[in-house]
Structures are given as C-alpha cells and as structure tokens.
Motif scaffolding. Structure first.
Motif, PDB file in Angstrom:
ATOM      1  N   GLY A 517      47.245  48.613  38.847  1.00 34.44           N
ATOM      2  CA  GLY A 517      46.081  49.437  39.136  1.00 34.44           C
ATOM      3  C   GLY A 517      44.743  48.860  38.723  1.00 34.44           C
ATOM      4  O   GLY A 517      43.696  49.356  39.133  1.00 34.44           O
ATOM      5  N   ALA A 518      44.771  47.808  37.918  1.00 41.26           N
ATOM      6  CA  ALA A 518      43.529  47.170  37.465  1.00 41.26           C
ATOM      7  C   ALA A 518      43.883  45.788  36.934  1.00 41.26           C
ATOM      8  O   ALA A 518      45.006  45.543  36.520  1.00 41.26           O
ATOM      9  N   PRO A 519      42.918  44.856  36.935  1.00 42.41           N
ATOM     10  CA  PRO A 519      43.190  43.515  36.395  1.00 42.41           C
ATOM     11  C   PRO A 519      43.409  43.561  34.881  1.00 42.41           C
ATOM     12  O   PRO A 519      43.066  44.539  34.208  1.00 42.41           O
ATOM     13  N   ALA A 520      43.973  42.463  34.363  1.00 39.11           N
ATOM     14  CA  ALA A 520      44.149  42.323  32.917  1.00 39.11           C
ATOM     15  C   ALA A 520      44.217  40.843  32.569  1.00 39.11           C
ATOM     16  O   ALA A 520      44.627  40.023  33.390  1.00 39.11           O
ATOM     17  N   GLU A 521      43.819  40.510  31.364  1.00 43.89           N
ATOM     18  CA  GLU A 521      43.852  39.120  30.930  1.00 43.89           C
ATOM     19  C   GLU A 521      45.226  38.763  30.375  1.00 43.89           C
ATOM     20  O   GLU A 521      45.793  39.515  29.562  1.00 43.89           O
ATOM     21  N   LEU A 522      45.743  37.623  30.792  1.00 43.44           N
ATOM     22  CA  LEU A 522      46.990  37.119  30.229  1.00 43.44           C
ATOM     23  C   LEU A 522      46.733  36.732  28.774  1.00 43.44           C
ATOM     24  O   LEU A 522      45.722  36.075  28.474  1.00 43.44           O
ATOM     25  N   PRO A 523      47.573  37.146  27.855  1.00 39.81           N
ATOM     26  CA  PRO A 523      47.351  36.805  26.443  1.00 39.81           C
ATOM     27  C   PRO A 523      47.227  35.294  26.225  1.00 39.81           C
ATOM     28  O   PRO A 523      47.868  34.504  26.924  1.00 39.81           O
ATOM     29  N   ARG A 524      46.393  34.915  25.265  1.00 40.46           N
ATOM     30  CA  ARG A 524      46.233  33.500  24.939  1.00 40.46           C
ATOM     31  C   ARG A 524      47.558  32.938  24.414  1.00 40.46           C
ATOM     32  O   ARG A 524      48.339  33.652  23.768  1.00 40.46           O
ATOM     33  N   GLY A 525      47.761  31.652  24.632  1.00 43.84           N
ATOM     34  CA  GLY A 525      48.973  30.998  24.149  1.00 43.84           C
ATOM     35  C   GLY A 525      50.105  30.976  25.150  1.00 43.84           C
ATOM     36  O   GLY A 525      51.193  30.496  24.832  1.00 43.84           O
ATOM     37  N   TRP A 526      49.826  31.484  26.366  1.00 40.60           N
ATOM     38  CA  TRP A 526      50.853  31.504  27.415  1.00 40.60           C
ATOM     39  C   TRP A 526      50.356  30.744  28.642  1.00 40.60           C
ATOM     40  O   TRP A 526      49.188  30.821  29.000  1.00 40.60           O
ATOM     41  N   ARG A 527      51.275  30.041  29.279  1.00 38.50           N
ATOM     42  CA  ARG A 527      50.971  29.259  30.476  1.00 38.50           C
ATOM     43  C   ARG A 527      51.713  29.873  31.667  1.00 38.50           C
ATOM     44  O   ARG A 527      52.935  30.032  31.640  1.00 38.50           O
ATOM     45  N   ALA A 528      50.972  30.265  32.706  1.00 43.71           N
ATOM     46  CA  ALA A 528      51.580  30.877  33.894  1.00 43.71           C
ATOM     47  C   ALA A 528      52.483  29.869  34.609  1.00 43.71           C
ATOM     48  O   ALA A 528      52.070  28.740  34.892  1.00 43.71           O
ATOM     49  N   GLU A 529      53.711  30.293  34.905  1.00 45.09           N
ATOM     50  CA  GLU A 529      54.667  29.444  35.606  1.00 45.09           C
ATOM     51  C   GLU A 529      54.944  29.937  37.023  1.00 45.09           C
ATOM     52  O   GLU A 529      55.229  29.156  37.927  1.00 45.09           O
ATOM     53  N   LEU A 530      54.861  31.239  37.215  1.00 49.94           N
ATOM     54  CA  LEU A 530      55.116  31.837  38.534  1.00 49.94           C
ATOM     55  C   LEU A 530      54.405  33.177  38.591  1.00 49.94           C
ATOM     56  O   LEU A 530      54.419  33.932  37.616  1.00 49.94           O
ATOM     57  N   SER A 531      53.784  33.471  39.738  1.00 52.21           N
ATOM     58  CA  SER A 531      53.107  34.761  39.873  1.00 52.21           C
ATOM     59  C   SER A 531      53.315  35.290  41.285  1.00 52.21           C
ATOM     60  O   SER A 531      53.547  34.531  42.230  1.00 52.21           O
ATOM     61  N   SER A 532      53.250  36.615  41.408  1.00 53.16           N
ATOM     62  CA  SER A 532      53.474  37.249  42.704  1.00 53.16           C
ATOM     63  C   SER A 532      52.295  37.098  43.645  1.00 53.16           C
ATOM     64  O   SER A 532      52.421  37.333  44.851  1.00 53.16           O
ATOM     65  N   ASP A 533      51.140  36.723  43.126  1.00 54.37           N
ATOM     66  CA  ASP A 533      49.961  36.431  43.933  1.00 54.37           C
ATOM     67  C   ASP A 533      49.049  35.520  43.112  1.00 54.37           C
ATOM     68  O   ASP A 533      49.340  35.220  41.955  1.00 54.37           O
ATOM     69  N   GLU A 534      47.960  35.093  43.709  1.00 48.01           N
ATOM     70  CA  GLU A 534      47.081  34.147  43.024  1.00 48.01           C
ATOM     71  C   GLU A 534      46.435  34.770  41.791  1.00 48.01           C
ATOM     72  O   GLU A 534      46.050  35.936  41.796  1.00 48.01           O
ATOM     73  N   LEU A 535      46.334  33.955  40.751  1.00 46.22           N
ATOM     74  CA  LEU A 535      45.664  34.364  39.524  1.00 46.22           C
ATOM     75  C   LEU A 535      44.216  33.870  39.544  1.00 46.22           C
ATOM     76  O   LEU A 535      43.846  33.020  40.353  1.00 46.22           O
ATOM     77  N   ILE A 536      43.402  34.413  38.638  1.00 46.07           N
ATOM     78  CA  ILE A 536      41.983  34.046  38.565  1.00 46.07           C
ATOM     79  C   ILE A 536      41.750  33.314  37.254  1.00 46.07           C
ATOM     80  O   ILE A 536      42.060  33.835  36.173  1.00 46.07           O
ATOM     81  N   GLU A 537      41.213  32.113  37.321  1.00 50.41           N
ATOM     82  CA  GLU A 537      40.908  31.337  36.117  1.00 50.41           C
ATOM     83  C   GLU A 537      39.419  31.439  35.795  1.00 50.41           C
ATOM     84  O   GLU A 537      38.567  31.167  36.640  1.00 50.41           O
ATOM     85  N   ARG A 538      39.121  31.835  34.575  1.00 48.87           N
ATOM     86  CA  ARG A 538      37.737  31.916  34.082  1.00 48.87           C
ATOM     87  C   ARG A 538      37.664  31.125  32.784  1.00 48.87           C
ATOM     88  O   ARG A 538      37.902  31.660  31.703  1.00 48.87           O
TER      89      ARG A 538
END
Length: 555
Positions: A517-538
């Motif tokens: 229902g809304a965006p959220a930040e991935l916690p620090r210390g984790w590296r995305a390996e697979l996602s259901s759609d594109e992620l946003i890098e800032r």
C-alpha cells in the motif's frame, strides 16, 4: 545448501494440473499425453511435484469430481497406459506425482449407485450411501452448489421402474444431484478406498490430494442445520453436522498406515476447509495426513497486519503437532489471485466473476500477485502453484453464460458465476489457434483474445516476464533452502510492511520484505537478490515500491 533431513513433501513446491485445461494432444479437452509432452517445461520451471485433478471415467457433471470408476482413466483424457507413461516421465525428470482422490461422493454413474437404485429400499446396496425414507427430506441441509441436499429417487429422470416406480426414498448429495454422498459408516466403503489407494500406489504415484477431506463423516442423527452451508466452516457448537466430525481422523490414520507400507515417503494432503487452525492441525498429526491446505492464508486480505497475524497463527499451530505449513494462493475452485488482488476488496473474493460484475484492475492485480507469490514462496513449508499462475493468468471474466459448465452456476441459476473462469485452457504459443492448446486449436472453454501476451513462448523470450520471475524464485528458494528455514517476523519495520528473517539449515540469513500500500526502505545491511518489480535506488538507500516483495541476502 545442506542436504535435507526431511521427507520430500515437507518443503516441496507442487504444481497443480487441471488436466482438461493444461495441454491437449487431441481435441478441445486436455489429455494425459499433453501432460507428458510438457513434463520438461514443469521441470524447467523448478517445481518438485505435480498434482493432477481427477482424470477418472466420469460423466463430467462436475469436471471429473463425479467419479464413475476410480481404477481407470476417462477415454477423453487417455488410457491407463498414458497414466503410466506420464508417471514414468515425471519420475525421470525428478518430479513426484500426486493424484486426486474423491472419497466423499461418487458419480451417479458409479456401479454402486446404479446397483443401489436397482436394488431398492432396505437393500445392502443402498447402505453404501445415505438413503432415507419420508414424505419430506430427512433434514433441511442445503447443497454447496445451491438448492436442497436431498433428492427423491422417484423424482429422477432415470427412476427405476417396477417394482420401485413409487420409490419415495431420498438420497444425500452435499454437492450436485449427480454426486451422491458415500456412507463411511459402511465397511464396504472403507474396503473400496483401501483398494483404490493400493491400486495407484502400485502404479507409482507418490501421494493423494483428498477432496472434501473434512466431509466424510456426518452426524448420524442427521440433525437440521440453519447455518450457511459452504466449504468454510466454524468450530465447536457452530460446526455443522456434515463437516469436520471427529470420526474422519480414524480413516486417515488407517490410510497413513497403508501408505507407510510403501517406499518413497508417500503422502496425503487434505482439502479441508476447517476453522480455526487448531481444528485443521488435527488432520496433520504425526499418524494422520502429511499436509493440509492452509486456506486461511488464501482468503486473507492484502493487508500487512492481517497477513502477519494469519501466517503467525497457522505456523505456530502446525508446529505444535510437528507438521509443516502448506501455502496456496490459487486453485481450480477460487478466482485466480492475479484477479482477486485487483478487486476493490481483497480476500477470498466472489465465487467467480461475470461480465456484469465489478471487474478487477488487471495491472494492479498482477502487480500484487507477483509480490504475494514471492512472499508465499519465502515462507517455510510446502507451497502449491496452480497451472497458469506462473504466466500471470487472470480470471476470464467475460465468459458467455451459454458456455459455462460449473454446477455452481447452473444450480444457482447464474447468481454465482462459478469456477469456469479460472479453468480456461492454457496459452502455449501466441500465434497459433487456441494459443497452441490443442493440435486442432479447439478449447473446451473459449480463451480471451488478448492471451497472446501471456503465452509460454511469449514469456520465454522476455526476461522481465512473470514466467521468468517464477523460475528465478523457485531456483533461489531451492538454492537457499527457504522451505526448511526457521522463519521469524521482523518487528522493527513499518506497519504496512511484512518482513521475515529466514535462517536456513546451514545458518545463513535471508530477508523477505513486502511493502503493502505504500513504499518502504529496505533495511541497511541487506542486498536485494530478487524482487517482484523494479526497486528504486537513492544513493545507498533502496526503496521498495508499493506492493512489491524483495528477497535479500546480507550485504
């Protein structure tokens, strides 16, 4: 990944095949040879097993769940030799085979029911079913498909002639009139199903999905029940007299013993719409069934708090009896989750969607469905996929009334659209008649004209497709060992996030993170390996967009 210490079914991903709609080597109906032809596709997808809905001889009043002969194959689907070849091909590709077992009722065409009609009231043949005397039905029970659950013999078009032309007895059918309920108080019924189990185990099947597993035993008094009759039932005093009676467990203990006599960890999985989870867990105690579908999760709304609560409760309840949780989002009885999650109100949804009903948002539904699937596949235990969901298939919501076959549609006179919309034949090739479902281009239900976008060959040429996502997820799930990981929800995340820490048997940690229902930040210390759609890098921050799931490893 370390070697598993559990039997295969403990964490298996199992692919449901609806035979009439999977693939055909002949005409408009799917065939077992069509399954065999595409075993390589299923192995490449990355599943561990296949489950086939009924392919037995049947008049097909309820798409094969009205079985006329449990020891053969309907000629429309093939032969016993075709079944043997399919089982052998699956095993050669490393896939287990589960077949459907329908023990609550038979078809009216079954030799037993025909013998019961001919033998007349008071006969041993009628003791195999629920026949009762009376000027009125024995009670007020309703059929799940609509209308009364009792039919009088003399009201049938094929009512026997003399001396039974005035046969006033009633027989019970919790589903269609063509599906008389078996009487499990009768020893012959037990003996028949022991023979059926052994027949298919001897042919090499690895397990059985048990249809209406909670319905075999009825309260012998057959009391009236004023509650609503559907497959989702209450407990305690609210538990209806035709479902989840304690006597079913003795049956499954005996079946467990039969399967334990075979090698290869043969298994039973219950279709039991039982509530609360504590009642469902009784079906998977160590000496009963091995799995039970977790329908509470299937009907859960797309809401972070609800998903966390349901998953936590079910996992804890099943763990208390030493059983794995079995996850599922779609099957042949519910609106496909790629459409269900595109409705204004999410959850179980209606029993089918017709053209005049509120229509799902197709893009939103698929977007959420991919996220929901990645979340489900990260949870520990076993998972079931329904054919076509790996293609992102939506419900067919525009089927004309005249082509619908579901008895739920027919018996409710169209008040319920029924289940035909999730049973439409699969699209294999984009630019062939019938999207390559059959050599002739014929399909038993019409496919939407725009299904070329979902065809297997279209998606195999597109690395961003839903099919590629499923393949990647299943490969990573197996590599990481997520099915047998220890799972703990992460409490220190926003309320609209479902996040879980998966600790595998080789002591590695992975994170599943779903923003709803809304965006959220991935916690620090984790590296995305697979996602259901594109992620946003800032910068160093990764933003997970709304309704997206990501799997991550430690950075």
């Amino acid at each position: 990944m370390s070697a598993s210490t559990y039997p295969w079914w403990h964490s298996a991903v199992i692919y449901q095949i609806y035979p009439r709609s999977f693939a055909s080597t002949a005409g408009p109906l799917g065939t077992l040879a069509g399954v065999t032809k595409n075993i390589g596709y299923l192995a490449d997808l990355g599943v561990d097993a296949i489950w086939l809905s009924p392919f037995y001889p049947s008049p097909q009043h309820d798409a094969g769940y009205d079985v006329a002969d449990y020891f053969d194959v309907d000629p429309r689907f093939g032969t016993l030799a075709d079944a043997d070849e399919m089982i052998s091909a699956a095993h050669e590709h490393g896939l287990k085979v589960i077949v459907d077992l329908v023990p609550n009722h038979t078809s009216e065409d079954h030799a037993w029911f025909q013998a019961a009609l001919a033998a007349g009231p008071g006969s041993p043949e009628r003791e195999r079913y629920y026949f009762r005397d009376g000027d009125e039905p024995p009670n007020n029970w309703k059929s799940i498909f609509g209308g009364p659950a009792w039919t009088r013999v003399c009201d049938r078009a094929d009512a026997p002639g003399s001396p039974w032309q005035d046969d006033q007895q009633w027989y019970l059918h919790l589903f269609d009139t063509s599906q008389p309920d078996l009487n499990w108080e009768n020893l012959e019924v037990h003996e028949l199903f022991e023979q059926i189990l052994r027949f298919w185990c001897d042919r090499g099947v690895d397990g059985f999905r048990v249809d209406v597993a909670h319905g075999l035993i009825k309260n012998p008094a057959l009391p009236d029940y004023d509650g609503e009759i559907d497959m989702v039932q209450g407990s305690g005093e609210d538990r209806p007299p035709m479902f989840d009676q304690d006597g079913v467990h003795e049956i499954y203990r005996h079946w467990h013993d039969i399967l334990a006599g075979y090698d290869g960890d043969r298994m039973l999985v219950a279709e039991a719409w039982v509530d609360p989870p504590e009642r469902l867990a009784r079906y998977v105690r160590p000496d009963e069934m091995h799995q039970a579908f977790n329908f509470d999760y299937l009907v859960c709304p797309w809401d972070a708090q609800e998903l966390r609560m349901v998953a936590s409760q079910v996992m804890a309840t099943f763990a208390a009896v030493g059983a794995p949780t079995t996850w599922v989002l779609s099957n042949h009885d519910v609106v496909r989750h790629a459409s269900r999650l595109g409705l204004r109100t999410t959850g179980k949804g209606p029993n089918g969607i017709a053209a005049h009903d509120p229509q799902p948002d197709r893009e939103l539904g698929l977007h959420r469905a991919k996220a929901a699937t990645l979340l489900m596949l990260a949870l520990p235990g076993s998972a079931y996929l329904y054919q076509g969901e790996e293609l992102g298939l939506p419900e067919h919501t525009q089927l004309p009334d005249e082509v619908r076959e579901d008895p739920a549609f027919l018996r409710t006179k169209g008040e319920e659209a029924g289940r035909d919309g999730c049973r439409v034949p699969l699209p294999w090739t984009a630019h062939e008649p019938g999207f390559g479902f059959s050599p002739t281009g014929e399909t038993w239900l019409p496919q939407p004209e725009d299904w070329d976008r979902y065809a297997v060959d279209t998606q195999l040429s597109d690395p961003t497709s839903t099919l590629y996502l499923y393949r990647a997820a299943l490969k990573l799930r197996r590599t990481w060992g997520l099915g047998e990981a220890v799972f703990r929800f992460v409490p220190t995340v926003p309320e609209h996030v479902v996040a879980g820490l998966c600790t595998t048997q080789d002591h590695k940690d992975y994170l599943v993170f779903t923003a709803i229902g809304a965006p959220a930040e991935l916690p620090r210390g984790w590296r995305a390996e697979l996602s259901s759609d594109e992620l946003i890098e800032r910068g160093e921050t990764i933003v997970v967009p709304s309704d997206v799931t990501v799997w991550a490893s430690r950075a």
